[in-house]
Write a protein that holds these residues in place. Structure first.
Motif, mmCIF file in Angstrom:
data_model
loop_
_atom_site.group_PDB
_atom_site.id
_atom_site.type_symbol
_atom_site.label_atom_id
_atom_site.label_comp_id
_atom_site.label_asym_id
_atom_site.label_seq_id
_atom_site.Cartn_x
_atom_site.Cartn_y
_atom_site.Cartn_z
ATOM 1 N N ALA A 31 -8.475 48.043 39.141
ATOM 2 C CA ALA A 31 -7.722 47.206 38.196
ATOM 3 C C ALA A 31 -8.636 46.289 37.378
ATOM 4 O O ALA A 31 -8.536 46.277 36.136
ATOM 5 C CB ALA A 31 -6.661 46.395 38.941
ATOM 6 N N PRO A 32 -9.543 45.500 37.998
ATOM 7 C CA PRO A 32 -10.463 44.703 37.177
ATOM 8 C C PRO A 32 -11.330 45.568 36.262
ATOM 9 O O PRO A 32 -11.581 45.192 35.110
ATOM 10 C CB PRO A 32 -11.321 43.970 38.219
ATOM 11 N N ALA A 33 -11.780 46.702 36.771
ATOM 12 C CA ALA A 33 -12.632 47.568 35.957
ATOM 13 C C ALA A 33 -11.866 48.130 34.768
ATOM 14 O O ALA A 33 -12.391 48.191 33.642
ATOM 15 C CB ALA A 33 -13.190 48.701 36.812
ATOM 16 N N LEU A 34 -10.622 48.549 34.998
ATOM 17 C CA LEU A 34 -9.814 49.087 33.909
ATOM 18 C C LEU A 34 -9.537 48.020 32.861
ATOM 19 O O LEU A 34 -9.591 48.287 31.657
ATOM 20 C CB LEU A 34 -8.499 49.648 34.469
ATOM 21 N N MET A 54 -9.150 38.402 38.985
ATOM 22 C CA MET A 54 -10.345 39.208 38.766
ATOM 23 C C MET A 54 -10.172 40.091 37.527
ATOM 24 O O MET A 54 -11.088 40.235 36.701
ATOM 25 C CB MET A 54 -10.637 40.083 39.984
ATOM 26 N N SER A 55 -8.985 40.664 37.376
ATOM 27 C CA SER A 55 -8.708 41.529 36.228
ATOM 28 C C SER A 55 -8.746 40.740 34.927
ATOM 29 O O SER A 55 -9.297 41.203 33.923
ATOM 30 C CB SER A 55 -7.340 42.207 36.399
ATOM 31 N N LEU A 56 -8.170 39.538 34.927
ATOM 32 C CA LEU A 56 -8.199 38.690 33.735
ATOM 33 C C LEU A 56 -9.636 38.313 33.383
ATOM 34 O O LEU A 56 -10.031 38.334 32.203
ATOM 35 C CB LEU A 56 -7.366 37.431 33.973
ATOM 36 N N SER A 57 -10.412 37.975 34.405
ATOM 37 C CA SER A 57 -11.802 37.601 34.173
ATOM 38 C C SER A 57 -12.594 38.750 33.566
ATOM 39 O O SER A 57 -13.338 38.564 32.596
ATOM 40 C CB SER A 57 -12.444 37.155 35.488
ATOM 41 N N PHE A 58 -12.415 39.948 34.089
ATOM 42 C CA PHE A 58 -13.198 41.070 33.591
ATOM 43 C C PHE A 58 -12.639 41.633 32.294
ATOM 44 O O PHE A 58 -13.374 42.238 31.511
ATOM 45 C CB PHE A 58 -13.358 42.130 34.681
ATOM 46 N N PHE A 59 -11.351 41.407 32.017
ATOM 47 C CA PHE A 59 -10.822 41.701 30.691
ATOM 48 C C PHE A 59 -11.533 40.820 29.658
ATOM 49 O O PHE A 59 -11.983 41.290 28.612
ATOM 50 C CB PHE A 59 -9.318 41.458 30.646
ATOM 51 N N GLY A 60 -11.634 39.525 29.966
ATOM 52 C CA GLY A 60 -12.321 38.603 29.070
ATOM 53 C C GLY A 60 -13.780 38.955 28.895
ATOM 54 O O GLY A 60 -14.315 38.915 27.777
ATOM 55 N N LYS A 61 -14.435 39.320 30.003
ATOM 56 C CA LYS A 61 -15.844 39.724 29.903
ATOM 57 C C LYS A 61 -15.985 40.955 29.015
ATOM 58 O O LYS A 61 -16.937 41.056 28.224
ATOM 59 C CB LYS A 61 -16.407 40.016 31.286
ATOM 60 N N GLY A 62 -15.051 41.877 29.121
ATOM 61 C CA GLY A 62 -15.085 43.059 28.264
ATOM 62 C C GLY A 62 -14.953 42.699 26.793
ATOM 63 O O GLY A 62 -15.723 43.169 25.956
#
Length: 450
Positions: free
Chosen positions: A298-301, A358-366
């Motif tokens: 989920a975070p990766a996606l 975690m998903s929100l954080s990695f969405f933002g990082k993306g």
């Protein structure tokens, strides 16, 4: 007015006639970069069962995790120099072949017997994987600058950069399944074997625009007219000699230093995800290895979707006649504001809430991970490979520091709370670099030295 209409008509006709070979090039870069990150993550997915079986402590594992980045950083400037001298096609082939070969060998380290021999061999082989991978991202930047016009380059860079998240979507469940049904060694054998196969496919697909066997002249004309550089370093024409004075010019530039340090902050988040995140899910949140593999999806996606969206937004702003500086910086700042949400995982207990933040954080990082697009925009034409290598050297110092620091934090506190705060602070650091230090984003012009 008539001349303007004629020009627009000619441009539209040119766009209609040219081929889309550059998109096949981008697809190949995407696939190879996904395997690049998949091979980086093999050790983190195997770490929990490997540590339990072999008796490796958290601080020792932190040093083993860091071995990749030590070599990766050391190899950046030589790797960039090789790309500029021998071309991205050949150098990238040997890079992919060798890192895959060394990945396979990691799967045989358990036969060495003594723990000291195993730890040494793990560190050495991860070091060699990192050294072999060092030309990859500067190579991506060089290929993107050669094949893509300015107004498409943000999306192209976002796509190949987002393959790191797509890699987790595909490979984390696969590697979790391999550990659950076979053994941790199988991760290294499967990923390394597939990489060697791909290295030979690479030679059949990747060429410079002028030398590609299927591209038509209209596409070469179109991308050249819109800012593509056309050169991947395969040309036999005389090349300007890169000197230490040229390197010092880059290091003296406030814009370039801001980009370099910003990449360090970005990669702190990346290396947490690649090294300690599966361990966090297993040891702190008590998931099984198989559950952790699927939980990482989920975070990766979200990171993958965010990465594509960031590039699309940036290029759309350019097409709306916004400045290059505004078009690149806006997604970066907004993205890393969202990335600070990783700290919220310290204040929730349910697995669903943890995966959400975690998903929100990695969405933002993306969304904010446009460093490679920026590098394609600003690197001097004479040293795109070396400039990308310098950025990657700065950025991947985080791969040395982050695993070790988090290893010591765990040893001292027995918890990931301070570790997540440490990671979140670096998202703030990325914002400060692009808002305070970088200034105007523009192509860096080397001064003539005598």
């Amino acid at each position: 007015m008539e001349n303007l209409q004629t020009t627009l008509a000619d441009t539209g006709k040119q766009k209609a006639q040219h081929t889309k070979t550059r998109y096949y090039i981008l697809a190949m870069i995407f696939i190879i970069t996904a395997f690049n990150y998949g091979d980086r993550a093999t050790l983190s997915m195997a770490a929990a069962p490997m540590s339990a079986e072999l008796g490796i402590q958290s601080v020792t594992m932190g040093y083993i995790f860091s071995a990749f980045a030590w070599a990766y950083v050391i190899g950046q400037i030589p790797g960039g120099w090789l790309l500029d001298k021998y071309g991205a096609r050949k150098v990238y082939f040997w890079s992919l072949f060798l890192w895959s070969f060394f990945t396979i060998l990691i799967g045989f380290t358990h036969v060495l017997g003594s723990i000291s021999s195993i730890v040494f061999s793990l560190f050495l082989l991860r070091f060699l994987v990192g050294l072999s991978e060092s030309p990859a991202f500067p190579g991506n930047s060089k290929i993107a600058a050669a094949w893509f016009p300015t107004k498409e380059r943000g999306t192209a860079a976002a796509i190949f950069n987002s393959s790191s998240y797509f890699s987790t979507v595909i490979f984390a469940p696969l590697m979790g399944w391999l550990v659950a049904t076979m053994h941790w060694q199988s991760i290294f054998w499967v990923m390394g074997g597939l990489g060697i196969l791909l290295s030979f496919i690479w030679l059949k697909v990747i060429y410079s625009p002028r030398e590609h066997p299927t591209v038509n002249p209209k596409e070469v004309e179109y991308i050249a007219a819109e800012g593509a550089l056309l050169d991947m370093g395969e040309s036999n024409t005389a090349k300007e000699k890169i000197t230490w004075a040229n390197v010092k010019q880059l290091l003296a530039s406030r814009m370039m230093l801001g980009i370099f340090i910003g990449q360090y902050c970005v990669n702190t988040l990346t290396y947490f995800f690649l090294t300690w995140f599966p361990v966090y899910l297993v040891k702190e949140r008590h998931l099984s290895i198989l559950q952790a593999g699927f939980a990482a999806v989920a975070p990766a996606l979200c990171g993958f979707v965010g990465g594509i969206l960031g590039g699309l937004i940036s290029d759309k702003l350019i097409r709306m006649d916004k400045s290059l500086t505004f078009s690149r910086k806006l997604p970066i700042v907004v993205g890393f504001v969202l990335s600070t949400s990783i700290i919220m995982c310290n204040y929730v207990s349910s697995h669903a809430a943890i995966i959400f933040f975690m998903s929100l954080s990695f969405f933002g990082k993306g969304v904010g991970s446009l460093g490679w697009a920026v590098m394609s925009d600003v690197a001097p034409k004479e040293m795109i490979g070396l400039s990308g290598g310098m950025m990657n050297a700065f950025g991947n110092t985080a791969g040395i520091v982050t695993p070790i620091v988090i290893g010591y934090i765990l040893a001292m506190t027995g918890s990931f709370n301070l570790a997540l705060t440490y990671v979140g602070i670096h998202a703030v650091g990325a914002i400060l670099c692009y808002t305070v230090i970088v200034g105007k984003i523009q192509r860096f012009q080397l001064k003539t030295t005598v």
